[in-house]
Design a protein around this motif. Structure first.
Motif, PDB file in Angstrom:
ATOM      1  N   VAL A 166       2.997  -2.396   8.686  1.00  0.00           N
ATOM      2  CA  VAL A 166       2.969  -4.134   9.780  1.00  0.00           C
ATOM      3  C   VAL A 166       1.381  -2.767   9.751  1.00  0.00           C
ATOM      4  O   VAL A 166       0.714  -4.797  10.416  1.00  0.00           O
ATOM      5  CB  VAL A 166       3.625  -2.743  11.087  1.00  0.00           C
ATOM      6  N   GLY A 167       0.429  -2.330   9.632  1.00  0.00           N
ATOM      7  CA  GLY A 167      -0.677  -2.761  10.140  1.00  0.00           C
ATOM      8  C   GLY A 167      -1.660  -3.682   8.640  1.00  0.00           C
ATOM      9  O   GLY A 167      -2.188  -3.899   8.552  1.00  0.00           O
ATOM     10  N   GLN A 168      -0.995  -3.522   7.165  1.00  0.00           N
ATOM     11  CA  GLN A 168      -1.061  -4.068   6.573  1.00  0.00           C
ATOM     12  C   GLN A 168      -0.674  -5.698   6.999  1.00  0.00           C
ATOM     13  O   GLN A 168      -1.981  -5.646   6.260  1.00  0.00           O
ATOM     14  CB  GLN A 168      -0.945  -3.531   4.925  1.00  0.00           C
ATOM     15  N   ILE A 169       0.459  -6.097   7.102  1.00  0.00           N
ATOM     16  CA  ILE A 169       0.273  -7.230   7.411  1.00  0.00           C
ATOM     17  C   ILE A 169      -0.240  -8.124   8.229  1.00  0.00           C
ATOM     18  O   ILE A 169      -1.642  -8.872   8.365  1.00  0.00           O
ATOM     19  CB  ILE A 169       1.859  -7.213   8.352  1.00  0.00           C
ATOM     20  N   ASN A 170      -0.818  -7.261   9.637  1.00  0.00           N
ATOM     21  CA  ASN A 170      -1.903  -7.693  10.592  1.00  0.00           C
ATOM     22  C   ASN A 170      -3.578  -7.515  10.306  1.00  0.00           C
ATOM     23  O   ASN A 170      -3.841  -8.099  10.719  1.00  0.00           O
ATOM     24  CB  ASN A 170      -1.813  -6.357  11.312  1.00  0.00           C
ATOM     25  N   GLU A 171      -3.426  -6.623   8.818  1.00  0.00           N
ATOM     26  CA  GLU A 171      -4.946  -6.604   8.751  1.00  0.00           C
ATOM     27  C   GLU A 171      -5.501  -8.032   7.645  1.00  0.00           C
ATOM     28  O   GLU A 171      -6.315  -8.443   7.451  1.00  0.00           O
ATOM     29  CB  GLU A 171      -5.047  -5.267   7.530  1.00  0.00           C
ATOM     30  N   LYS A 172      -4.105  -7.937   6.862  1.00  0.00           N
ATOM     31  CA  LYS A 172      -4.601  -9.408   6.532  1.00  0.00           C
ATOM     32  C   LYS A 172      -3.207 -10.346   5.877  1.00  0.00           C
ATOM     33  O   LYS A 172      -2.253 -10.253   5.506  1.00  0.00           O
ATOM     34  CB  LYS A 172      -4.862  -8.756   3.996  1.00  0.00           C
ATOM     35  N   ASN A 173      -3.803 -11.801   5.304  1.00  0.00           N
ATOM     36  CA  ASN A 173      -2.241 -12.633   5.522  1.00  0.00           C
ATOM     37  C   ASN A 173      -2.352 -12.294   4.250  1.00  0.00           C
ATOM     38  O   ASN A 173      -2.732 -12.792   3.236  1.00  0.00           O
ATOM     39  CB  ASN A 173      -3.145 -13.901   5.446  1.00  0.00           C
ATOM     40  N   MET A 174      -0.811 -11.996   3.765  1.00  0.00           N
ATOM     41  CA  MET A 174      -1.136 -11.704   2.078  1.00  0.00           C
ATOM     42  C   MET A 174      -0.850 -12.954   1.719  1.00  0.00           C
ATOM     43  O   MET A 174      -0.160 -12.914  -0.290  1.00  0.00           O
ATOM     44  CB  MET A 174       0.360 -10.767   1.924  1.00  0.00           C
TER      45      MET A 174
ATOM     46  N   PHE B 271       9.451   9.358   7.948  1.00  0.00           N
ATOM     47  CA  PHE B 271       8.845   9.304   6.491  1.00  0.00           C
ATOM     48  C   PHE B 271       9.050   7.760   7.049  1.00  0.00           C
ATOM     49  O   PHE B 271       8.086   6.621   6.713  1.00  0.00           O
ATOM     50  CB  PHE B 271       9.558   9.501   5.287  1.00  0.00           C
ATOM     51  N   VAL B 272      10.155   6.962   7.257  1.00  0.00           N
ATOM     52  CA  VAL B 272      10.680   5.944   7.494  1.00  0.00           C
ATOM     53  C   VAL B 272       9.522   5.445   8.443  1.00  0.00           C
ATOM     54  O   VAL B 272       8.684   3.931   8.509  1.00  0.00           O
ATOM     55  CB  VAL B 272      11.895   5.658   7.831  1.00  0.00           C
ATOM     56  N   LEU B 273       9.690   5.678   9.498  1.00  0.00           N
ATOM     57  CA  LEU B 273       8.608   5.257  10.660  1.00  0.00           C
ATOM     58  C   LEU B 273       7.174   5.602  10.161  1.00  0.00           C
ATOM     59  O   LEU B 273       6.882   4.284  10.281  1.00  0.00           O
ATOM     60  CB  LEU B 273       8.294   6.064  12.534  1.00  0.00           C
ATOM     61  N   LYS B 274       6.307   6.537   9.540  1.00  0.00           N
ATOM     62  CA  LYS B 274       4.925   5.785   9.353  1.00  0.00           C
ATOM     63  C   LYS B 274       5.060   4.799   8.362  1.00  0.00           C
ATOM     64  O   LYS B 274       3.977   4.471   8.162  1.00  0.00           O
ATOM     65  CB  LYS B 274       4.646   7.563   8.419  1.00  0.00           C
ATOM     66  N   ALA B 275       5.760   4.836   7.050  1.00  0.00           N
ATOM     67  CA  ALA B 275       5.999   3.595   5.925  1.00  0.00           C
ATOM     68  C   ALA B 275       5.767   2.359   6.738  1.00  0.00           C
ATOM     69  O   ALA B 275       5.452   1.448   6.385  1.00  0.00           O
ATOM     70  CB  ALA B 275       7.278   4.041   5.587  1.00  0.00           C
ATOM     71  N   LEU B 276       6.606   1.916   8.029  1.00  0.00           N
ATOM     72  CA  LEU B 276       6.863   0.698   8.703  1.00  0.00           C
ATOM     73  C   LEU B 276       5.470   1.017   8.993  1.00  0.00           C
ATOM     74  O   LEU B 276       5.127  -0.371   8.941  1.00  0.00           O
ATOM     75  CB  LEU B 276       8.260   0.813   8.702  1.00  0.00           C
ATOM     76  N   GLU B 277       4.708   1.940   9.678  1.00  0.00           N
ATOM     77  CA  GLU B 277       4.025   1.369  10.952  1.00  0.00           C
ATOM     78  C   GLU B 277       3.005   0.878   9.765  1.00  0.00           C
ATOM     79  O   GLU B 277       1.754   0.322   9.996  1.00  0.00           O
ATOM     80  CB  GLU B 277       3.329   2.540  11.733  1.00  0.00           C
TER      81      GLU B 277
ATOM     82  N   GLU C 248      15.854  -0.767   0.121  1.00  0.00           N
ATOM     83  CA  GLU C 248      16.301  -1.995   0.193  1.00  0.00           C
ATOM     84  C   GLU C 248      16.472  -1.538   1.543  1.00  0.00           C
ATOM     85  O   GLU C 248      16.727  -2.644   2.510  1.00  0.00           O
ATOM     86  CB  GLU C 248      16.315  -2.241  -0.651  1.00  0.00           C
ATOM     87  N   ASN C 249      17.443  -0.702   2.029  1.00  0.00           N
ATOM     88  CA  ASN C 249      17.967  -0.805   3.598  1.00  0.00           C
ATOM     89  C   ASN C 249      17.471  -0.007   4.548  1.00  0.00           C
ATOM     90  O   ASN C 249      18.102   0.330   5.249  1.00  0.00           O
ATOM     91  CB  ASN C 249      19.297   0.238   3.150  1.00  0.00           C
ATOM     92  N   PHE C 250      16.321   0.392   4.170  1.00  0.00           N
ATOM     93  CA  PHE C 250      15.296   0.588   4.991  1.00  0.00           C
ATOM     94  C   PHE C 250      15.142   2.165   5.415  1.00  0.00           C
ATOM     95  O   PHE C 250      15.296   2.668   6.676  1.00  0.00           O
ATOM     96  CB  PHE C 250      14.925   0.036   6.479  1.00  0.00           C
ATOM     97  N   GLY C 251      15.900   3.096   4.396  1.00  0.00           N
ATOM     98  CA  GLY C 251      16.405   4.111   4.334  1.00  0.00           C
ATOM     99  C   GLY C 251      15.614   5.211   3.765  1.00  0.00           C
ATOM    100  O   GLY C 251      14.351   4.714   2.701  1.00  0.00           O
TER     101      GLY C 251
END
Length: 267
Positions: free
Chosen positions: A251-259, A242-248, A162-165
């Motif tokens: 972001v891709g999932q968010i851009n691909e579809k309106n959740m 690992f964090v950077l890849k997970a966030l990327e 939850e702390n983006f770590g």
């Protein structure tokens, strides 16, 4: 206290993986530390808030001297680790009211290459956890799996908390198995109570959704070791990537579809 007392306490620690001590730090000292922290700027905040999550490494801070110079703590560390032990770090965890995050089920050994790169043995470490506020089921007290240190180093999986770590947690199917063997102990604590435990004991905690304050000291003692800086660089680069890849990916999932569109799906 006599040397036989400390020897007996170490035997309890080695048998069960933990040792509980009541009123190790006085209530007044706890209140003084809390007052000091309330005035101290926190370098790390709980995401999307101005609420402190931690205060950095406070070893050597005069306001915490009552902790790292506590006679019982020092004598037990000597009995367990030897006379040449040192304190690696002293952290304050703030599981704040209403929004204090949970902590995954883990063993401290999962991340040894971050805090002690090059130190291989779990037996050369001791964790000391001290309640600054009362810790209850309601405000997310520490939970442990008694005697789980006897199970060895357990499997783990990477995730972003939850702390983006980057964190490592024990998979749920493994937790099912060890819970059936060892159970769970809720470590309910009063101010100044302490829990000593080794680096293979499985532990975690739930979030604090209550109105109650819940700060804790995490003090780590260890034997000296030859630091491996290459290992530290490799480990921390892995964790950051690992964090950077997970966030990327997110972001891709968010851009691909309106959740949110499923909430307004037309018949």
């Amino acid at each position: 206290m006599t040397s036989s007392t400390f020897l007996a306490d170490v035997e309890i620690l080695e048998e069960h993986g933990y040792l509980f001590k009541e009123s190790l730090i006085s209530v007044q000292d706890c209140d003084d530390i809390i007052s000091y922290l309330d005035k101290k700027e926190s370098p790390v905040k709980i995401p999307f808030s101005d609420v402190p999550w931690g205060y950095g490494n406070l070893i050597g801070d005069e306001q915490l001297k009552c902790v790292y110079d506590n006679p019982y703590i020092r004598e037990l560390c000597k009995e367990k680790l030897g006379n040449d032990f040192v304190f690696n770090h002293l952290m304050i965890n703030n599981k704040a009211p209403w929004i204090g995050p949970s902590v995954e089920w883990h063993q401290e050994m999962f991340n040894i290459d971050t805090y002690a790169p090059g130190a291989a043995s779990w037996e050369n470490f001791l964790q000391i956890y001290i309640a600054l506020h009362p810790h209850t089921l309601e405000n997310g007290c520490l939970k442990i799996i008694p005697s789980s240190h006897k199970l060895g180093l357990l499997p783990h999986e990477d995730f972003v908390n939850e702390n983006f770590g980057h964190k490592r947690r024990i998979p749920s199917q493994v937790m099912d198995n060890i819970y059936g063997t060892c159970g769970i102990k809720n470590v309910v604590m009063e101010q100044g109570d302490a829990l000593f435990f080794n680096h293979r004991l499985v532990h975690g905690s739930s979030s604090n959704t209550s109105p109650l304050q819940r700060k804790a000291i995490v003090l780590q003692a260890r034997l000296p070791f030859d630091r491996n800086d290459d290992l530290f660089v490799e480990e921390t680069l892995y964790r950051r990537n690992f964090v950077l890849k997970a966030l990327e990916n997110k972001v891709g999932q968010i851009n691909e579809k309106n959740m949110y569109e499923d909430f307004n799906r037309k018949k």
